[in-house]
Design a protein around this motif. Sequence first.
Motif, PDB file in Angstrom:
ATOM      1  N   THR A 212       0.828  -1.218   0.000  1.00 48.54           N
ATOM      2  CA  THR A 212       0.000   0.000   0.000  1.00 48.54           C
ATOM      3  C   THR A 212       0.853   1.255   0.000  1.00 48.54           C
ATOM      4  O   THR A 212       0.583   2.197  -0.755  1.00 48.54           O
ATOM      5  N   HIS A 213       1.910   1.274   0.819  1.00 51.81           N
ATOM      6  CA  HIS A 213       2.637   2.526   1.040  1.00 51.81           C
ATOM      7  C   HIS A 213       3.960   2.628   0.284  1.00 51.81           C
ATOM      8  O   HIS A 213       4.486   3.746   0.130  1.00 51.81           O
ATOM      9  N   TYR A 214       4.489   1.511  -0.198  1.00 45.02           N
ATOM     10  CA  TYR A 214       5.782   1.553  -0.876  1.00 45.02           C
ATOM     11  C   TYR A 214       5.773   0.918  -2.265  1.00 45.02           C
ATOM     12  O   TYR A 214       6.580   1.289  -3.112  1.00 45.02           O
ATOM     13  N   ARG A 215       4.884  -0.056  -2.493  1.00 43.00           N
ATOM     14  CA  ARG A 215       4.899  -0.817  -3.739  1.00 43.00           C
ATOM     15  C   ARG A 215       3.491  -0.974  -4.314  1.00 43.00           C
ATOM     16  O   ARG A 215       3.029  -2.086  -4.555  1.00 43.00           O
ATOM     17  N   PRO A 216       2.773   0.117  -4.553  1.00 48.50           N
ATOM     18  CA  PRO A 216       1.384  -0.033  -5.031  1.00 48.50           C
ATOM     19  C   PRO A 216       1.265  -0.715  -6.385  1.00 48.50           C
ATOM     20  O   PRO A 216       0.201  -1.233  -6.723  1.00 48.50           O
ATOM     21  N   ASP A 217       2.359  -0.751  -7.159  1.00 49.23           N
ATOM     22  CA  ASP A 217       2.335  -1.421  -8.454  1.00 49.23           C
ATOM     23  C   ASP A 217       2.514  -2.924  -8.330  1.00 49.23           C
ATOM     24  O   ASP A 217       2.539  -3.638  -9.336  1.00 49.23           O
ATOM     25  N   CYS A 218       2.613  -3.425  -7.105  1.00 48.00           N
ATOM     26  CA  CYS A 218       2.830  -4.860  -6.888  1.00 48.00           C
ATOM     27  C   CYS A 218       1.571  -5.590  -6.433  1.00 48.00           C
ATOM     28  O   CYS A 218       1.652  -6.750  -6.022  1.00 48.00           O
ATOM     29  N   ARG A 219       0.436  -4.962  -6.501  1.00 52.18           N
ATOM     30  CA  ARG A 219      -0.783  -5.614  -6.043  1.00 52.18           C
ATOM     31  C   ARG A 219      -1.292  -6.574  -7.120  1.00 52.18           C
ATOM     32  O   ARG A 219      -1.568  -6.172  -8.245  1.00 52.18           O
ATOM     33  N   GLY A 220      -1.381  -7.846  -6.763  1.00 53.75           N
ATOM     34  CA  GLY A 220      -1.841  -8.856  -7.701  1.00 53.75           C
ATOM     35  C   GLY A 220      -3.295  -9.212  -7.493  1.00 53.75           C
ATOM     36  O   GLY A 220      -4.012  -8.594  -6.685  1.00 53.75           O
ATOM     37  N   ALA A 221      -3.739 -10.244  -8.190  1.00 56.07           N
ATOM     38  CA  ALA A 221      -5.135 -10.662  -8.117  1.00 56.07           C
ATOM     39  C   ALA A 221      -5.475 -11.243  -6.752  1.00 56.07           C
ATOM     40  O   ALA A 221      -6.628 -11.213  -6.327  1.00 56.07           O
ATOM     41  N   ASP A 222      -4.485 -11.795  -6.053  1.00 58.73           N
ATOM     42  CA  ASP A 222      -4.693 -12.339  -4.715  1.00 58.73           C
ATOM     43  C   ASP A 222      -3.396 -12.180  -3.927  1.00 58.73           C
ATOM     44  O   ASP A 222      -2.392 -11.663  -4.436  1.00 58.73           O
ATOM     45  N   THR A 223      -3.398 -12.645  -2.684  1.00 62.23           N
ATOM     46  CA  THR A 223      -2.220 -12.469  -1.827  1.00 62.23           C
ATOM     47  C   THR A 223      -0.997 -13.164  -2.396  1.00 62.23           C
ATOM     48  O   THR A 223       0.120 -12.633  -2.350  1.00 62.23           O
ATOM     49  N   ALA A 224      -1.176 -14.363  -2.947  1.00 64.46           N
ATOM     50  CA  ALA A 224      -0.042 -15.103  -3.495  1.00 64.46           C
ATOM     51  C   ALA A 224       0.602 -14.346  -4.655  1.00 64.46           C
ATOM     52  O   ALA A 224       1.830 -14.251  -4.753  1.00 64.46           O
ATOM     53  N   ALA A 225      -0.221 -13.813  -5.531  1.00 61.70           N
ATOM     54  CA  ALA A 225       0.309 -13.051  -6.662  1.00 61.70           C
ATOM     55  C   ALA A 225       0.990 -11.776  -6.188  1.00 61.70           C
ATOM     56  O   ALA A 225       2.039 -11.374  -6.710  1.00 61.70           O
ATOM     57  N   THR A 226       0.405 -11.143  -5.175  1.00 61.68           N
ATOM     58  CA  THR A 226       0.995  -9.930  -4.618  1.00 61.68           C
ATOM     59  C   THR A 226       2.358 -10.226  -4.004  1.00 61.68           C
ATOM     60  O   THR A 226       3.314  -9.466  -4.194  1.00 61.68           O
ATOM     61  N   ALA A 227       2.471 -11.329  -3.273  1.00 64.13           N
ATOM     62  CA  ALA A 227       3.749 -11.693  -2.642  1.00 64.13           C
ATOM     63  C   ALA A 227       4.839 -11.879  -3.694  1.00 64.13           C
ATOM     64  O   ALA A 227       5.981 -11.426  -3.514  1.00 64.13           O
ATOM     65  N   ALA A 228       4.517 -12.540  -4.801  1.00 62.64           N
ATOM     66  CA  ALA A 228       5.507 -12.769  -5.859  1.00 62.64           C
ATOM     67  C   ALA A 228       5.909 -11.468  -6.536  1.00 62.64           C
ATOM     68  O   ALA A 228       7.104 -11.228  -6.805  1.00 62.64           O
ATOM     69  N   LEU A 229       4.940 -10.601  -6.813  1.00 63.25           N
ATOM     70  CA  LEU A 229       5.250  -9.313  -7.433  1.00 63.25           C
ATOM     71  C   LEU A 229       6.102  -8.456  -6.507  1.00 63.25           C
ATOM     72  O   LEU A 229       7.033  -7.769  -6.945  1.00 63.25           O
ATOM     73  N   PHE A 230       5.769  -8.503  -5.232  1.00 65.84           N
ATOM     74  CA  PHE A 230       6.528  -7.737  -4.238  1.00 65.84           C
ATOM     75  C   PHE A 230       7.979  -8.212  -4.193  1.00 65.84           C
ATOM     76  O   PHE A 230       8.919  -7.405  -4.242  1.00 65.84           O
ATOM     77  N   LEU A 231       8.184  -9.507  -4.122  1.00 71.67           N
ATOM     78  CA  LEU A 231       9.538 -10.046  -4.085  1.00 71.67           C
ATOM     79  C   LEU A 231      10.310  -9.680  -5.349  1.00 71.67           C
ATOM     80  O   LEU A 231      11.491  -9.302  -5.288  1.00 71.67           O
ATOM     81  N   GLU A 232       9.669  -9.757  -6.485  1.00 71.16           N
ATOM     82  CA  GLU A 232      10.338  -9.423  -7.745  1.00 71.16           C
ATOM     83  C   GLU A 232      10.773  -7.964  -7.766  1.00 71.16           C
ATOM     84  O   GLU A 232      11.878  -7.633  -8.211  1.00 71.16           O
ATOM     85  N   ARG A 233       9.909  -7.083  -7.251  1.00 73.87           N
ATOM     86  CA  ARG A 233      10.253  -5.658  -7.249  1.00 73.87           C
ATOM     87  C   ARG A 233      11.365  -5.356  -6.243  1.00 73.87           C
ATOM     88  O   ARG A 233      12.289  -4.579  -6.534  1.00 73.87           O
ATOM     89  N   VAL A 234      11.307  -5.962  -5.071  1.00 74.00           N
ATOM     90  CA  VAL A 234      12.387  -5.781  -4.104  1.00 74.00           C
ATOM     91  C   VAL A 234      13.706  -6.276  -4.690  1.00 74.00           C
ATOM     92  O   VAL A 234      14.736  -5.603  -4.596  1.00 74.00           O
ATOM     93  N   ALA A 235      13.667  -7.436  -5.341  1.00 74.15           N
ATOM     94  CA  ALA A 235      14.877  -7.981  -5.956  1.00 74.15           C
ATOM     95  C   ALA A 235      15.434  -7.036  -7.017  1.00 74.15           C
ATOM     96  O   ALA A 235      16.661  -6.855  -7.119  1.00 74.15           O
ATOM     97  N   ALA A 236      14.560  -6.414  -7.790  1.00 74.00           N
ATOM     98  CA  ALA A 236      15.017  -5.494  -8.835  1.00 74.00           C
ATOM     99  C   ALA A 236      15.710  -4.277  -8.241  1.00 74.00           C
ATOM    100  O   ALA A 236      16.766  -3.842  -8.725  1.00 74.00           O
ATOM    101  N   ASP A 237      15.143  -3.730  -7.167  1.00 76.63           N
ATOM    102  CA  ASP A 237      15.738  -2.537  -6.575  1.00 76.63           C
ATOM    103  C   ASP A 237      17.010  -2.860  -5.805  1.00 76.63           C
ATOM    104  O   ASP A 237      17.960  -2.069  -5.790  1.00 76.63           O
ATOM    105  N   VAL A 238      17.050  -4.011  -5.158  1.00 75.04           N
ATOM    106  CA  VAL A 238      18.280  -4.435  -4.481  1.00 75.04           C
ATOM    107  C   VAL A 238      19.387  -4.684  -5.512  1.00 75.04           C
ATOM    108  O   VAL A 238      20.553  -4.332  -5.290  1.00 75.04           O
ATOM    109  N   ALA A 239      19.025  -5.269  -6.656  1.00 73.13           N
ATOM    110  CA  ALA A 239      20.001  -5.483  -7.725  1.00 73.13           C
ATOM    111  C   ALA A 239      20.560  -4.150  -8.220  1.00 73.13           C
ATOM    112  O   ALA A 239      21.779  -4.025  -8.461  1.00 73.13           O
ATOM    113  N   ARG A 240      19.708  -3.172  -8.341  1.00 67.56           N
ATOM    114  CA  ARG A 240      20.162  -1.862  -8.813  1.00 67.56           C
ATOM    115  C   ARG A 240      21.141  -1.237  -7.826  1.00 67.56           C
ATOM    116  O   ARG A 240      22.199  -0.726  -8.221  1.00 67.56           O
TER     117      ARG A 240
END
Length: 484
Positions: A212-240
């Motif tokens: 809600t407050h840091y990754r609004p573009d990571c909201r998926g169709a359900d909690t499982a999808a949201t968790a995967a999108l969140f992890l992918e985005r965190v991984a991308a920013d940590v990689a950067r």
Amino acid sequence: MPPSPSFRPATTHAALGPDFYDPVQPARFPETILRHRNQRWAERVGLGTLDDGEWIAHFGRFAPLPGSFDTPLALRYHGHQFRSYNPDLGDGRGFLFAQLVDPEDGRLLDLATKGSGRTPWSRGADGRLTLKGGVREVLATTMLEALGVDTSKSFSLIETGEELERHDEPSPTRGAVLVRLSHSHIRIGTFQRLAYEGDTANLGRLLEHCVTHYRPDCRGADTAATAALFLERVAADVARTGARWLATGFVHGVLNTDNINITGESFDYGPWRFLPSHDPAFTAAYFDETGLYAFGRQPDTLAWNLTRLAECLLPLGDHAALEAALNSFWPGFQREMASAILDRLALVPTGPEEDAELLTALFTALFDTKIGYERFFFDWRGGADERALSGPAGAIYRSEAFAPLARLLRDREASPSANLDHPYFARPAPRTMLIDEMEALWAPIAARDDWSALEAALAEIEEMRQAYAGTAAAKSSTRPGSSA
């Protein structure tokens, strides 16, 4: 006077509830002497109108900022420290003092402390910060920001009039309290604590809060999808961030899971170092006896830490989807590494294969020639070989070991961001911050309370920031009697 109308306070973290933090009281210090105020960022977030007395009241005595927390919050988390799990962590010498919204981009920001006194998580320590440690963090964050790394900002440094005993500094040594401005203080370790305790309900609440407050573009169709999108985005920013560390020759030193946050922003600087020359085995911390967090092992460590986050999300997500999100780290890191190096050199990308060839030749040449790390990027910005060859390191650049890289650099097109007309690039040498230089800045402060060398260095770093940001020369944001 009150903060300016652009100041937008927040109390967002409090909505998580008391399972996530402990209200604490700040230490009372014998003195509060302002040593550093980040006026440029203060103006951006609406706090630049505070006079020095008001500044000290808020950031040395911790009078609440209007509209934010009435009482500071010590945040709860666990973490792997040198890959050993520690369930007794948490904010032991700091707290979340206030939150606010950046009026320029709408991001939620934290003002958090280091050295503000004991908390329930102090584990017998004194909860204090040495003045030298505060100066070191000011230098680390200022340098990294100038070099294009997404980092916390050292917002305020106030000397406290206390004498502290430390085994790694001549003691007694002077005390200080630091306030850092950061995008988030929610860490991988914040998730680890809840996973360790089997608290799936609060784990889900934490994920929802982060999205809600840091990754609004990571909201998926359900909690499982949201968790995967969140992890992918965190991984991308940590990689950067990891790629930018390597491109600037930076060694964080303590890449424990409680020092990696969910926005990927670099923060919490202890035994950091910048490389003198390229050495994958270079370590920053004297206590890193195995080289676990050495310069060249930082990407592997970040991947290991992200795996721990993925494990925490398993109760909320799908194993295959989380694994796929985690596996996105390495391709993302390779892309970010090429982007970071080309940004530093101000060269136009050519293509994945050509860029990879350039990176291989670059790191080979840096290792073989032992050219100064920052010296190389300074000399070859924009692929300007005449400037490099006529400079102090010209003999190295004409050597056989450098020849393969020189050929590739000459074939590249300079990007519009090169900004070689900036006065910074007319200097005979780049501004660097090696350990001996840092110690030389501290020595007159320790010996005779002379801050002039530090203030001059911060002015140089500000000039470097403007040069690498592609802007024209401008006045430093240093205020009389304090540092910018």
